[in-house]
Design a protein around this motif. Sequence first.
Motif, short mmCIF file in Angstrom:
data_model
loop_
_atom_site.label_atom_id
_atom_site.label_comp_id
_atom_site.label_asym_id
_atom_site.label_seq_id
_atom_site.Cartn_x
_atom_site.Cartn_y
_atom_site.Cartn_z
N MET C 284 6.22 10.89 2.87
CA MET C 284 6.87 9.64 2.49
C MET C 284 5.84 8.69 1.87
SD MET C 284 7.36 6.30 3.71
CE MET C 284 7.08 6.36 5.48
N VAL C 285 4.67 8.61 2.47
CA VAL C 285 3.63 7.73 1.94
C VAL C 285 3.20 8.19 0.55
CG1 VAL C 285 1.24 6.96 2.24
CG2 VAL C 285 2.81 6.94 4.18
N HIS C 286 3.09 9.51 0.37
CA HIS C 286 2.73 10.01 -0.95
C HIS C 286 3.74 9.55 -2.00
CE1 HIS C 286 1.89 13.57 -3.87
NE2 HIS C 286 1.31 12.48 -4.26
N ARG C 287 5.01 9.69 -1.65
CA ARG C 287 6.04 9.26 -2.59
C ARG C 287 6.01 7.77 -2.82
NH1 ARG C 287 11.66 12.42 -1.82
NH2 ARG C 287 12.50 10.91 -3.28
N MET C 288 5.66 7.04 -1.78
CA MET C 288 5.77 5.58 -1.87
C MET C 288 4.61 4.96 -2.62
SD MET C 288 8.21 3.65 -0.88
CE MET C 288 9.05 4.11 0.64
N ILE C 289 3.38 5.41 -2.34
CA ILE C 289 2.27 4.76 -3.02
C ILE C 289 1.45 5.71 -3.90
CG2 ILE C 289 2.09 3.00 -1.20
CD1 ILE C 289 -0.53 4.40 -0.31
N GLY C 290 1.88 6.96 -4.00
CA GLY C 290 1.19 7.90 -4.89
C GLY C 290 -0.25 8.06 -4.48
N LEU C 291 -1.14 7.83 -5.44
CA LEU C 291 -2.56 8.08 -5.21
C LEU C 291 -3.31 6.77 -5.00
CD1 LEU C 291 -2.87 10.62 -8.12
CD2 LEU C 291 -2.59 11.16 -5.69
N ARG C 292 -2.59 5.72 -4.67
CA ARG C 292 -3.27 4.43 -4.55
C ARG C 292 -3.96 4.31 -3.21
NH1 ARG C 292 -0.65 -0.12 -8.10
NH2 ARG C 292 -2.72 -0.91 -7.64
N VAL C 293 -4.82 3.32 -3.14
CA VAL C 293 -5.59 3.08 -1.93
C VAL C 293 -4.69 2.52 -0.84
CG1 VAL C 293 -7.16 1.33 -1.02
CG2 VAL C 293 -7.88 2.84 -2.87
N LEU D 3 4.18 2.53 7.35
CA LEU D 3 3.71 2.50 5.97
C LEU D 3 2.29 2.00 5.79
CD1 LEU D 3 6.75 1.53 3.87
CD2 LEU D 3 5.28 3.49 3.59
N HIS D 4 1.53 2.74 5.01
CA HIS D 4 0.16 2.35 4.73
C HIS D 4 0.05 1.75 3.36
CE1 HIS D 4 -0.46 4.67 8.17
NE2 HIS D 4 -1.70 4.33 8.21
N GLY D 5 0.90 0.82 3.08
CA GLY D 5 0.96 0.40 1.70
C GLY D 5 0.24 -0.92 1.41
N ALA D 6 0.00 -1.73 2.40
CA ALA D 6 -0.58 -3.03 2.12
C ALA D 6 -1.98 -2.85 1.55
CB ALA D 6 -0.62 -3.86 3.39
N ARG D 7 -2.38 -3.76 0.69
CA ARG D 7 -3.67 -3.60 0.04
C ARG D 7 -4.60 -4.77 0.34
NH1 ARG D 7 -3.61 -4.06 -4.91
NH2 ARG D 7 -1.59 -5.03 -5.22
N LEU D 8 -5.87 -4.49 0.38
CA LEU D 8 -6.85 -5.54 0.55
C LEU D 8 -6.85 -6.38 -0.71
CD1 LEU D 8 -9.57 -3.26 2.04
CD2 LEU D 8 -8.02 -4.82 3.23
N SER D 9 -7.23 -7.60 -0.61
CA SER D 9 -7.14 -8.47 -1.76
C SER D 9 -8.04 -9.66 -1.53
CB SER D 9 -5.70 -8.92 -1.94
OG SER D 9 -5.63 -10.24 -2.39
N PRO D 10 -8.55 -10.23 -2.61
CA PRO D 10 -9.39 -11.42 -2.45
C PRO D 10 -8.61 -12.57 -1.83
CG PRO D 10 -9.24 -10.67 -4.77
CD PRO D 10 -8.31 -9.85 -3.98
N LEU D 11 -7.33 -12.64 -2.16
CA LEU D 11 -6.53 -13.77 -1.68
C LEU D 11 -5.71 -13.34 -0.47
CD1 LEU D 11 -5.42 -14.97 -5.17
CD2 LEU D 11 -6.84 -16.26 -3.55
N MET D 12 -6.40 -12.81 0.49
CA MET D 12 -5.70 -12.22 1.61
C MET D 12 -4.89 -13.24 2.39
SD MET D 12 -7.81 -9.27 3.47
CE MET D 12 -7.79 -9.91 5.13
#
Lengths: 347, 347, 347, 347
Positions: C284-293, D3-12
């Motif tokens: 599911m994560v692969h589908r959701m965010i692909g190859l992103r960090v 979900l592991h989708g959240a991203r680090l960001s300068p404006l956290m």
Amino acid sequence: MALHGARLSPLMSNVYYPEYLQLDKILNAQALESEKHGRPAHDEMLFIVIHQAYELWFKQILHEVDSVSRLFADHHVDDNGGELNIAVHRLERVRTIIGVLVHQMDIMETMTPLDFLDFRDLLRPASGFQSMQFKVLEARLGLRMEKRHGRQYYTSQLKPEHKAQIEALEHMPTLLELVNAWLERMPFLDARYWPADEAPFFQRLEELYSSTLVQGEEGNAALWRKVFVEGDTERALSPKACRHALFIMLYRDEPIFQLPFRFLQVLLDIDEGLASWRSRHLNMVHRMIGLRVGTGGSTGKAYLRGAMESHYVFSEIADLSSFLFERRKLPPLPASLRKATGFALEA
Amino acid sequence: MALHGARLSPLMSNVYYPEYLQLDKILNAQALESEKHGRPAHDEMLFIVIHQAYELWFKQILHEVDSVSRLFADHHVDDNGGELNIAVHRLERVRTIIGVLVHQMDIMETMTPLDFLDFRDLLRPASGFQSMQFKVLEARLGLRMEKRHGRQYYTSQLKPEHKAQIEALEHMPTLLELVNAWLERMPFLDARYWPADEAPFFQRLEELYSSTLVQGEEGNAALWRKVFVEGDTERALSPKACRHALFIMLYRDEPIFQLPFRFLQVLLDIDEGLASWRSRHLNMVHRMIGLRVGTGGSTGKAYLRGAMESHYVFSEIADLSSFLFERRKLPPLPASLRKATGFALEA
Amino acid sequence: MALHGARLSPLMSNVYYPEYLQLDKILNAQALESEKHGRPAHDEMLFIVIHQAYELWFKQILHEVDSVSRLFADHHVDDNGGELNIAVHRLERVRTIIGVLVHQMDIMETMTPLDFLDFRDLLRPASGFQSMQFKVLEARLGLRMEKRHGRQYYTSQLKPEHKAQIEALEHMPTLLELVNAWLERMPFLDARYWPADEAPFFQRLEELYSSTLVQGEEGNAALWRKVFVEGDTERALSPKACRHALFIMLYRDEPIFQLPFRFLQVLLDIDEGLASWRSRHLNMVHRMIGLRVGTGGSTGKAYLRGAMESHYVFSEIADLSSFLFERRKLPPLPASLRKATGFALEA
Amino acid sequence: MALHGARLSPLMSNVYYPEYLQLDKILNAQALESEKHGRPAHDEMLFIVIHQAYELWFKQILHEVDSVSRLFADHHVDDNGGELNIAVHRLERVRTIIGVLVHQMDIMETMTPLDFLDFRDLLRPASGFQSMQFKVLEARLGLRMEKRHGRQYYTSQLKPEHKAQIEALEHMPTLLELVNAWLERMPFLDARYWPADEAPFFQRLEELYSSTLVQGEEGNAALWRKVFVEGDTERALSPKACRHALFIMLYRDEPIFQLPFRFLQVLLDIDEGLASWRSRHLNMVHRMIGLRVGTGGSTGKAYLRGAMESHYVFSEIADLSSFLFERRKLPPLPASLRKATGFALEA
């Protein structure tokens, strides 16, 4: 048991359920090795029946996948012809079937390792590895011999005629290749719709995308170029095909993209369903034979894990979600294209 | 595809997966009527394959149910012999299979009414009603002809030899009858364990139960007497069998009752699984043929609803939960019985 | 909606369904970040609700696992006391819950990557990695910090108080340790049951096992010694515990082993259920965010794959099926032991 | 967890998973009545958690259904606007959720009647009947008070303010009514597309249909007239709406009908899913309380059966499959209509 749909009629034919289904064949195809050896093992019946059920469903899946490939094979899926609708419908059926096949693993797991031992040795050297239909399915979808885990091992256990059959398949266009060709011949990036040329548009998408990259993702900018511009002989999808696929994902609410979007989704569903099946299978084998040697000399578990990780067929499509960004940042489409992607109704 | 368990060996036999599974029979048993009539209907393949998969699983279910019946048929399931453990294990497998069969209905529902119409008329007068195995299963579990919904209709569509086969089955002991006999011959209410006679004990249970009845449930007191004392020729379970079943339900944590309790539970699971299947089936038929006439002149839907409601086999066991009360009010068992229901280990 | 079990009574209390379930809390705990930012994203509701549903079920799973651990923690699970029956029942419930949690992933997958992007950035740096309950569950079952994939990363995103909480757990006995102790203190290999000493018996098993090894499995003989004789500090199960576990697996039909066998099975079911969950999650994560960090700098996918492969808790039990052999070769048990493992009933 | 989708960001920003999900509320909303009474019942936790999980999902379902109703409520779902695509997507999500809710019943069934008795009396007179959200859902979909089984009983157990809330809902347009209006305003049968008037076309369909009727179905000819021509105040769908619905079903492969066809299908899926849920629920209640009185004086089982049979919302749509006939007999559409139902692309 199931359907009550047949109707009485003056011109009655004479179809009888058990004959129609050829139940004499189906229900008399279970010959237990353990009985032949005079030590009947109760669970061998289950072992046979479940594999036969799997093979029946593989036949059905191939029936669907092949019919879809044929729709695409004439190099034309007419947007107004209903073929894509049929393709999506049939692949969604495949997805549903795979869901049942995963569930079916629950039945297999009611057989304990000790029960399996009662007849396991009698089956050697037979192995699920000799399921032609599963290999054919993988090949028809798009798994190439050279990408298979344990390449040589892969056909080593087949009889020569079966091995030849698989190798012949490798020369036919796979569903993945047909999808690539279909994506490539889409007209949406044609000059006629882009008064000022489409190139700047994709450049703008690239810039939008790059601006969303965060620390650690810098490499993704180069990835974009490889995927959408330069290409790579290792890849199954061409840059042009990928551009159209991304286009579909980003503008999926335009009427003409709704169905193509579903189509791409169901390909991923199938990949994921097969991955679930392999994962369940791997766990089942571990429980069943522990750390013992599987057929062919490698431990079954290591082999299956390798296959599980490398046998995704449509992962290049799944990867594309790396390149999405927020919908509200999307540039609007040129008016002529907008019109061409909608219904003629109001006109 | 599935098991990687066979091992290489110096004395290799020569089992080959496709031959072992007789795939030449299994995968060549799909002859489409629509093809014979020169109008191939894509979905007829699904229609055939799914019914064949159902029939394969019915064969497996019968294999399990019959083996369990045989364990009980010698009028002795030795508590120390492991038979009950095996019986529970196999019936839990049946439960798992039925779960998959319910799920399989999802696949059937990917066929739309319009797709079915492409070949429906060609099948007449065949009908799921002619599935011998399903009728056999119902009969083996304990459904008696006279309790079946639409009694006459029930065998009207079978060929004479099949009809005779079903009627012959009615004279064999059903699983329900075997369960009744097994419950009856349990020793736990024997005089040897009840220095002061067991009758007062059950009377005390009755009083405890009556005291929990609330407004509108007054009739349940009479029900208790009918079920546990007087009996009724309409009932499949005798008062004695019911007393033991209740005993098991109330004292299920005593070691010797743990497995019998599971056994009673899995019978209910099977009933419920079949009910789910009938319910899904009913809905599917409604979607498929709407309000049209099913085979045999009655509307399919009405018939199926009747069967769904009346074809519970083990409902007398389910009914027993009416007679439970709070565990903490339970009278303790006599010491001699307590000992007899435990393990000899510490002795 | 669900149960119609409450009864009217003269001494009516005043429980009202919405209050009993504290629905004011439950149904008012969905505050969308996207609304706070003035850009309501329809699918954020799903994102919140599904995670809350997961957390509710994690609470229930912990309720069951903790209660089972407590049953074992007093270093005594009396064979005649019903505790093991309760333990099995509750862990089978956990298995059922995990099955639903895997299924629930289907719901998550109805959210497309583009829909997720509508609010994903607003959630940073929150992450499922901050689910305390899931970490607690892994720790309570038996996953040790030092065995975790990405050890340091594991607690890096927790607030200090949560990190401390997890670390404190590491000092409590895990279910795996309690199972080891329970297996160790079983009496079945005690001298009292083995007039001629049990050692020769296990030696005989070893010989029987060795004789079944085929080419490529020679190493398994040494494995036997490591597992059942010498032990290894890396292993969670002691040789003595493993000998009893194997004993249970081989003689599972003896009455006293039936429930312990089920207990060992359900531990494997739970491991496998969690593995299925991780596998679905990974896809599911692969589908959701692909190859992103993913959160934390590594790609989410690589991390999740590592966890999926190394977070089996009970694999040493699953491994034991490597050491089984055909039931019919099993040596009979000494008479005194046979008696001790049966019911006292007939005595 | 997920979900592991959240991203680090300068404006956290500072979102923390447990706070974002308000887990302090969610995980502290389980107050066991049995604990209040000093007799903690282990399974009451399950009873609370599962009902809370159901309510969470009901909230999500309502979120989806209400959003779909809003899309239709402005009396315009633009074929080129993507709204129908969104509606289908969201209702397919509802279908998926209901599938999980049915599965969730498996968890409930791990609670035995005896375990329920440990706290059942403490809950009176609370009842699932007091689930407002479920009643709201039924009302929003289209179940009218006067069509409900046990009409008066239906709101008798609600507090006055909740009763008023339900009654107020009855005055809002239901999804069923909105669907009827949407079908009615479709342009496909408009004069502009039918140079020679559409009436003869539908008459031709009627004749085609009548010619397929077999013995016992003669009444269906009158049914056709009632459904498509005359109408009936008892019916929720008008003749005009039904004509368009049939049109969609028969010509579903035309591009513009593909999505409307899916829309009609998913409505039936939802009806069927809720029916499965009710059926599972009914069986569960039977097992749990047997023949005892449910809340409110009637036996729970009889009530639930009544609701199960009469609470289909979209059965008039399902009924339409009665009126289909073989695709190959379908008259072709007029050229102007054919054009209007396709994409403008090639133009």
